[in-house]
Scaffold this motif. Structure first.
Motif, PDB file in Angstrom:
ATOM      1  N   TRP A 167      -1.792   7.795  -8.716  1.00 34.71           N
ATOM      2  CA  TRP A 167      -0.633   8.543  -9.213  1.00 34.71           C
ATOM      3  C   TRP A 167      -1.034   9.884  -9.804  1.00 34.71           C
ATOM      4  CZ3 TRP A 167       1.937   3.814 -12.022  1.00 34.71           C
ATOM      5  CH2 TRP A 167       2.590   3.031 -11.056  1.00 34.71           C
ATOM      6  N   GLY A 173       4.252  -4.209 -10.863  1.00 35.24           N
ATOM      7  CA  GLY A 173       3.176  -3.749 -10.001  1.00 35.24           C
ATOM      8  C   GLY A 173       1.806  -4.274 -10.387  1.00 35.24           C
ATOM      9  N   PHE A 214      10.036   4.953  -1.352  1.00 34.31           N
ATOM     10  CA  PHE A 214       9.314   4.692  -2.586  1.00 34.31           C
ATOM     11  C   PHE A 214      10.001   3.659  -3.476  1.00 34.31           C
ATOM     12  CE2 PHE A 214       7.995   8.724  -0.953  1.00 34.31           C
ATOM     13  CZ  PHE A 214       6.620   8.569  -0.975  1.00 34.31           C
ATOM     14  N   THR A 215      11.300   3.419  -3.256  1.00 37.27           N
ATOM     15  CA  THR A 215      11.971   2.404  -4.065  1.00 37.27           C
ATOM     16  C   THR A 215      11.843   1.016  -3.433  1.00 37.27           C
ATOM     17  OG1 THR A 215      14.075   2.847  -2.975  1.00 37.27           O
ATOM     18  CG2 THR A 215      13.656   4.005  -5.027  1.00 37.27           C
ATOM     19  N   GLN A 221       2.674   2.126  -2.272  1.00 38.41           N
ATOM     20  CA  GLN A 221       2.516   2.633  -3.638  1.00 38.41           C
ATOM     21  C   GLN A 221       1.395   3.652  -3.732  1.00 38.41           C
ATOM     22  OE1 GLN A 221       2.808  -0.437  -6.891  1.00 38.41           O
ATOM     23  NE2 GLN A 221       2.526  -1.774  -5.138  1.00 38.41           N
ATOM     24  N   SER A 279       0.806  -1.221   0.000  1.00 39.95           N
ATOM     25  CA  SER A 279       0.000   0.000   0.000  1.00 39.95           C
ATOM     26  C   SER A 279       0.841   1.275   0.000  1.00 39.95           C
ATOM     27  CB  SER A 279      -0.986   0.002   1.171  1.00 39.95           C
ATOM     28  OG  SER A 279      -0.297  -0.298   2.348  1.00 39.95           O
ATOM     29  N   PRO A 334       9.358  -0.692  -1.737  1.00 37.69           N
ATOM     30  CA  PRO A 334       8.231  -1.598  -1.974  1.00 37.69           C
ATOM     31  C   PRO A 334       8.367  -2.362  -3.293  1.00 37.69           C
ATOM     32  CG  PRO A 334       7.430   0.508  -1.236  1.00 37.69           C
ATOM     33  CD  PRO A 334       8.895   0.671  -1.455  1.00 37.69           C
ATOM     34  N   TYR A 335       8.652  -1.636  -4.377  1.00 38.18           N
ATOM     35  CA  TYR A 335       8.842  -2.299  -5.660  1.00 38.18           C
ATOM     36  C   TYR A 335       9.944  -3.340  -5.575  1.00 38.18           C
ATOM     37  CZ  TYR A 335       5.949  -0.029  -9.101  1.00 38.18           C
ATOM     38  OH  TYR A 335       4.891   0.378  -9.848  1.00 38.18           O
ATOM     39  N   GLN A 393      13.761   5.606 -10.701  1.00 32.39           N
ATOM     40  CA  GLN A 393      12.900   6.322  -9.753  1.00 32.39           C
ATOM     41  C   GLN A 393      13.676   7.443  -9.068  1.00 32.39           C
ATOM     42  OE1 GLN A 393      11.473   2.619  -7.687  1.00 32.39           O
ATOM     43  NE2 GLN A 393       9.655   3.857  -7.379  1.00 32.39           N
ATOM     44  N   LEU A 407      -4.031   2.142  -9.763  1.00 38.31           N
ATOM     45  CA  LEU A 407      -2.710   2.744  -9.564  1.00 38.31           C
ATOM     46  C   LEU A 407      -2.648   4.119 -10.216  1.00 38.31           C
ATOM     47  CD1 LEU A 407      -0.016  -0.040 -10.092  1.00 38.31           C
ATOM     48  CD2 LEU A 407      -0.505   1.248  -8.025  1.00 38.31           C
TER      49      LEU A 407
END
Lengths: 278, 305
Positions: free
Chosen positions: B239, A274, A150-151, A116, A114, A153-154, A207, B235
């Motif tokens: 965003w 994703g 932010f990097t 993301q 989540s 989770p992926y 990113q 998503l």
């Protein structure tokens, strides 16, 4: 009859492909062409395609300016450190997700997915006071730390996916031979997962390289600014030197474009992680 | 935690404890970062939204929901919501349509492997650029004397030198167009991966049943892609709601409030007017909206596992 119909379909598809390519590619082509023009010709009417005064002047101006060079150095340093930390932390986390069942696993996993959906702008104000409190405001540290949220989770989702495809026998064999779990992870699993980790690393690099909002607010002086901010700074500073802004844009996009051209497959794996499940 | 009913010997107990604690040790850096960068900041921003004059004032006063009342009755906030809805709605629909069209073009049998690879690279291009590059590039192209107006003139659509980004009439449309250009490749690539994952048996069975191309598309392709499409749309919603960089660098939310969206509104509240409490309040509202979408997204993803 059927052959004729097929031919029409083929022509329509070709036409659509070319229109699509113009829509996607023309702005990029225009950026490159403009970077070789003298500034006076940028808004020529009718426009010049390849200028009679074709020159590398705009690029030279960028290279001659130590401030611009500094933006690149900052971006490279920050992005590489983020990639390194993200990889190490996500390898450890993914090992745990892939090889253990433990209470709270599902909750932590849900939180990671989540992230993301958390809008960076929501975190902006707390981050500002957090970075001031930690004395990290206007340092690499502020950007590296915030980008990790932010990097990761992926990276964790992707790496867990790769580890899940590797049989458990591999690391258990090492442990039966008396090796530790830690050794099994780093000497067996990680080397096998390299192709997957390359794609994680590149996605992370992209990113970090492209981030704008935090770079804008968590740094203040020009010696700490990154390329995306630097490009934008050119807008105010030099009273619209469009050719230089285009040259800087080309230079700033080059690392990502080159990575992409050489490692397309990995990039695409990253983009689809994703939303697409195999 | 496990096997507590059996009483093991001391060293074994230690081993079980160690085995139980191991996964958390490996996860500890992640958990620490999530706490510092996610849990604490969210608690902070929610707290800020109930106080007066945070950050600037050392001893802010608790004001309850007064900030919320102030934000939701602010007419600029309402404008920002309206603009965000238009911006997000049109972007998501256009992303989906263009992404789908391009993915299908790249997936046709009429194209050789080489030309497929060539067009795929071209179509992905917009995804490679950072927001500030995209913003400046389109700012140049949409200039009154720029290439877009020239092309419109050449094709006899209009010969006016339209000020796309500084006219109240066109600015929101122009910014949306830029966002559409920059965002569709993500859909395209995901849909393409989805298309390639559909078993050919399904298509063969459909052909045997005598189904036409349109029927096959509606009966096989769309249902098979549905889970991916739903993920993508959710998503993208999240965003696009938070899209800041593109708008900020092309119009800054202007002219007047024509392109003010939630993100530029929050940013201005915080960093131009230093109203950190009000900015936090608006940020919490956006967070709630995104959380609702995220709950559906996570449920959807879990259902697919």
């Amino acid at each position: 009859m059927i052959g004729k119909k097929k031919r029409y379909v083929q022509i329509i598809i070709m036409a659509l492909l070319i229109i699509g390519a113009l829509f996607a590619g023309f702005p990029v082509l225009w950026m490159i062409l403009s970077s070789f023009k003298p500034n006076a010709e940028i808004f020529a009417w009718p426009p010049t395609w390849i200028s009679a005064n074709f020159s590398l002047h705009a690029y030279m101006e960028i290279f001659k300016n130590p401030e611009q060079i500094r933006f690149f150095i900052n971006s490279y340093c920050i992005s590489m450190i983020v990639v390194l930390f993200t990889l190490v932390i996500s390898i450890l986390a993914s090992y745990s997700f892939s090889r253990f069942d433990f209470p709270g696993k599902s909750v932590i996993n849900t939180i990671i997915i989540s992230v993301q959906a958390v809008p960076p702008i929501t975190l902006l104000i707390p981050y500002l006071s957090l970075m001031v409190t930690l004395k990290l405001f206007n340092t690499y540290g502020a950007l590296i730390l915030t980008y990790m949220l932010f990097t990761l989770p992926y990276a964790i989702l992707m790496t867990t996916g790769y580890f899940n495809t590797l049989p458990k026998d591999l690391d258990e064999a090492v442990m039966i031979d008396g090796g530790s779990r830690f050794k099994a992870l780093w000497s067996i699993l990680v080397p096998i997962a390299v192709p997957g980790l390359v794609s994680v690393g590149m996605y992370t690099f992209m990113q970090a390289w492209n981030e704008y909002l935090f770079a804008l607010t968590l740094t203040k002086t020009n010696d700490m600014r990154t390329v995306p901010i630097g490009i934008n700074l050119l807008m105010g500073q030099h009273a619209y030197e469009w050719n230089q802004m285009m040259a800087m844009s080309v230079l700033g996009s080059l690392p990502i474009l080159l990575l992409f051209l050489f490692f397309q497959r990995y990039f695409i794996a990253g983009m689809t992680a994703g939303s697409v499940k195999s | 935690m496990l096997n507590n009913n059996i009483k093991p010997a001391a060293p074994q107990k230690w081993r079980i404890w160690k085995r139980n604690i191991t996964p958390y040790v490996y996860l500890s850096p992640t958990i620490i970062l999530l706490v510092i960068l996610l849990v604490i900041p969210i608690i902070m921003v929610i707290r800020y939204s109930f106080y007066d004059n945070v950050i600037i004032n050392k001893n802010p006063v608790f004001v309850g929901i007064r900030n919320y009342m102030e934000v939701v009755t602010d007419k600029d906030f309402i404008t920002a919501i309206k603009n965000t809805l238009v911006f997000v709605g049109i972007s998501v629909i256009a992303h989906l349509l263009i992404g789908m069209l391009f993915a299908m073009l790249l997936n046709t049998r009429y194209l050789g492997a080489r030309s497929k690879a060539f067009f795929r690279v071209i179509y992905i291009l917009p995804w490679m650029f950072t927001a500030s590059v995209i913003a400046i590039l389109w700012k140049m192209m949409l200039n009154p004397n720029g290439i877009i107006n020239y092309l419109l003139d050449v094709f006899h659509i209009t010969s006016q030198h339209i000020e796309w980004l500084s006219s109240r009439k066109f600015a929101l449309a122009a910014v949306t167009l830029i966002n559409i250009w920059s965002g569709y490749p993500f859909y395209m690539i995901s849909i393409l991966a989805g298309l390639q994952g559909i078993s050919t048996d399904l298509y063969e069975a459909s052909a045997l049943d005598g189904a036409g191309a349109v029927q096959t598309y509606l009966k096989i392709t769309i249902p098979q892609l549905k889970p991916i499409l739903i993920s993508l749309i959710m998503l993208d919603f999240v965003w696009t709601i938070q899209q800041f960089a593109l708008i900020w660098m092309t119009t800054g939310g202007g002219p007047i409030k024509a392109t003010e969206t939630l993100s530029t509104y929050i940013y201005k509240q915080g960093f131009s007017s230093y109203q950190y409490s009000l900015a936090s309040t608006s940020a919490v509202i956006v967070l709630v909206i995104c959380t609702i979408i995220a709950v559906f997204y996570v449920r959807h993803q879990k259902a697919r596992d």
